[in-house]
Design a protein around this motif. Structure first.
Motif, short mmCIF file in Angstrom:
data_model
loop_
_atom_site.label_atom_id
_atom_site.label_comp_id
_atom_site.label_asym_id
_atom_site.label_seq_id
_atom_site.Cartn_x
_atom_site.Cartn_y
_atom_site.Cartn_z
N LEU A 144 28.40 44.13 46.08
CA LEU A 144 29.32 43.06 45.64
C LEU A 144 30.75 43.59 45.57
O LEU A 144 30.96 44.79 45.41
N SER A 145 31.69 42.67 45.64
CA SER A 145 33.08 43.09 45.44
C SER A 145 33.23 43.56 43.99
O SER A 145 32.42 43.21 43.12
N GLN A 146 34.26 44.33 43.74
CA GLN A 146 34.49 44.84 42.39
C GLN A 146 34.65 43.69 41.40
O GLN A 146 34.12 43.72 40.30
N GLU A 147 35.35 42.63 41.81
CA GLU A 147 35.58 41.46 40.95
C GLU A 147 34.26 40.78 40.60
O GLU A 147 34.00 40.43 39.44
N GLN A 148 33.38 40.60 41.61
CA GLN A 148 32.10 39.94 41.36
C GLN A 148 31.19 40.80 40.47
O GLN A 148 30.56 40.28 39.56
N ALA A 149 31.13 42.09 40.75
CA ALA A 149 30.30 42.98 39.93
C ALA A 149 30.79 42.98 38.48
O ALA A 149 29.99 42.96 37.54
N ILE A 165 35.02 35.68 28.40
CA ILE A 165 35.38 36.30 29.68
C ILE A 165 36.71 35.72 30.17
O ILE A 165 37.58 36.46 30.63
N ALA A 166 36.86 34.39 30.06
CA ALA A 166 38.10 33.74 30.48
C ALA A 166 39.28 34.31 29.72
O ALA A 166 40.34 34.62 30.29
N GLN A 167 39.10 34.51 28.41
CA GLN A 167 40.17 35.06 27.58
C GLN A 167 40.47 36.50 27.97
O GLN A 167 41.62 36.89 28.11
N GLU A 168 39.42 37.31 28.16
CA GLU A 168 39.60 38.72 28.52
C GLU A 168 40.29 38.89 29.86
O GLU A 168 41.13 39.78 30.02
N LEU A 169 39.91 38.06 30.84
CA LEU A 169 40.47 38.19 32.18
C LEU A 169 41.74 37.37 32.39
O LEU A 169 42.40 37.51 33.42
N GLY A 170 42.05 36.51 31.42
CA GLY A 170 43.25 35.69 31.52
C GLY A 170 43.17 34.65 32.63
O GLY A 170 44.14 34.38 33.32
N ILE A 171 41.96 34.07 32.80
CA ILE A 171 41.77 33.04 33.82
C ILE A 171 41.12 31.82 33.18
O ILE A 171 40.52 31.93 32.11
N PRO A 172 41.24 30.64 33.81
CA PRO A 172 40.65 29.43 33.23
C PRO A 172 39.12 29.52 33.16
O PRO A 172 38.48 30.20 33.97
N LEU A 173 38.55 28.81 32.20
CA LEU A 173 37.11 28.79 31.99
C LEU A 173 36.38 28.33 33.25
O LEU A 173 35.37 28.90 33.64
N GLY A 174 36.89 27.30 33.90
CA GLY A 174 36.26 26.79 35.12
C GLY A 174 36.22 27.84 36.22
O GLY A 174 35.27 27.91 36.99
N THR A 175 37.25 28.67 36.28
CA THR A 175 37.30 29.74 37.28
C THR A 175 36.22 30.77 36.99
O THR A 175 35.55 31.27 37.92
N VAL A 176 36.03 31.09 35.71
CA VAL A 176 34.97 32.04 35.33
C VAL A 176 33.62 31.50 35.79
O VAL A 176 32.83 32.20 36.43
N LYS A 177 33.35 30.22 35.48
CA LYS A 177 32.06 29.62 35.84
C LYS A 177 31.85 29.62 37.35
O LYS A 177 30.75 29.95 37.82
N SER A 178 32.88 29.27 38.11
CA SER A 178 32.70 29.24 39.56
C SER A 178 32.54 30.65 40.13
O SER A 178 31.76 30.87 41.05
N ARG A 179 33.25 31.63 39.56
CA ARG A 179 33.10 33.02 40.03
C ARG A 179 31.71 33.56 39.72
O ARG A 179 31.13 34.30 40.53
N VAL A 180 31.18 33.22 38.55
CA VAL A 180 29.83 33.66 38.20
C VAL A 180 28.82 33.05 39.18
O VAL A 180 27.95 33.74 39.71
N ARG A 181 28.97 31.73 39.45
CA ARG A 181 28.05 31.07 40.39
C ARG A 181 28.14 31.71 41.77
O ARG A 181 27.11 31.97 42.41
N LEU A 182 29.36 31.97 42.26
CA LEU A 182 29.52 32.59 43.57
C LEU A 182 28.92 33.99 43.61
O LEU A 182 28.27 34.38 44.59
N ALA A 183 29.15 34.76 42.55
CA ALA A 183 28.62 36.12 42.49
C ALA A 183 27.09 36.11 42.49
O ALA A 183 26.45 36.91 43.18
N ILE A 184 26.50 35.19 41.72
CA ILE A 184 25.04 35.07 41.68
C ILE A 184 24.51 34.67 43.06
O ILE A 184 23.51 35.22 43.54
N HIS A 185 25.18 33.70 43.70
CA HIS A 185 24.76 33.26 45.03
C HIS A 185 24.81 34.44 46.01
O HIS A 185 23.86 34.66 46.78
N HIS A 186 25.89 35.21 45.98
CA HIS A 186 26.03 36.36 46.86
C HIS A 186 24.96 37.40 46.55
O HIS A 186 24.35 37.98 47.46
#
Length: 196
Positions: A144-149, A165-186
């Motif tokens: 996986l990419s470093q971001e996905q891992a 996670i959204a707070q720690e990474l400074g990204i929107p909650l929706g972005t966290v959810k979509s990144r988790v889904r993409l990482a799991i799919h990959h």
């Protein structure tokens, strides 16, 4: 002094064995913390799958990890993997607890619940299968990419809620959810490619 596995990576058997040997030889607290972090939630989940209520599973997990600290010098890599050794300690503590409970019942009721004392330890072929799955998972996580891992590690291994996670990474909650889904799919695609 020990080192932790790279971000998002699960420790392999050699790393686990090295940590346990450091605990045995030097009472290395950092090594024990790494062993505890890896095994404590797994041992508790295992005990709960065997039917222990959450409170008892937590108590038995704590007893297991104290035994690991005290008995680390007794571990012999030639006889069993670290996982097998630790889960056997947990199972034995659970059986002892059930026997104590059964003896108390036996004194009152005149009999002991034999089903409660049934050997529920994973069988060698089951342990081998678990180890093979963990190896495939580690191999897939490395691809996986470093971001996905990183996001999977925060979500699943460290069990952070998505909002944190959204707070720690400074990204929107929706972005966290979509990144988790993409990482799991990959990860699923990679695991499918790694099937024997």
């Amino acid at each position: 002094m020990t080192t932790n596995p790279p971000s998002g990576a699960m420790p392999n058997g050699d790393e686990l064995s090295a940590w346990l040997q450091a605990v045995a030889a030097h009472q290395d607290r950092q090594a024990f913390a790494a062993v505890f972090k890896h095994f404590a939630p797994r041992v508790k989940a295992y005990l709960m799958r065997l039917g222990s209520p959450e409170g008892l599973a937590e108590e038995l997990m704590q007893e297991t990890m104290v035994s690991v600290w005290r008995k680390a010098a007794l571990y012999d890599a030639a006889h069993a993997g670290v996982s097998t050794w630790i889960f056997t300690i947990a199972r034995n503590l659970r059986v002892d607890q059930l026997r104590r409970k059964g003896q108390a019942l036996g004194a009152d009721a005149g009999e002991c619940d034999a089903d409660a004392l049934e050997d529920t330890a994973p069988q060698p072929d089951e342990l081998l299968s678990i180890q093979e799955r963990e190896t495939r998972l580690r191999d897939a996580l490395r691809q996986l990419s470093q971001e996905q891992a990183h996001i999977l590690r925060l979500s699943f291994f460290e069990e952070h809620p998505h909002a944190r996670i959204a707070q720690e990474l400074g990204i929107p909650l929706g972005t966290v959810k979509s990144r988790v889904r993409l990482a799991i799919h990959h990860l699923r695609r990679l695991l499918g490619a790694l099937e024997p």
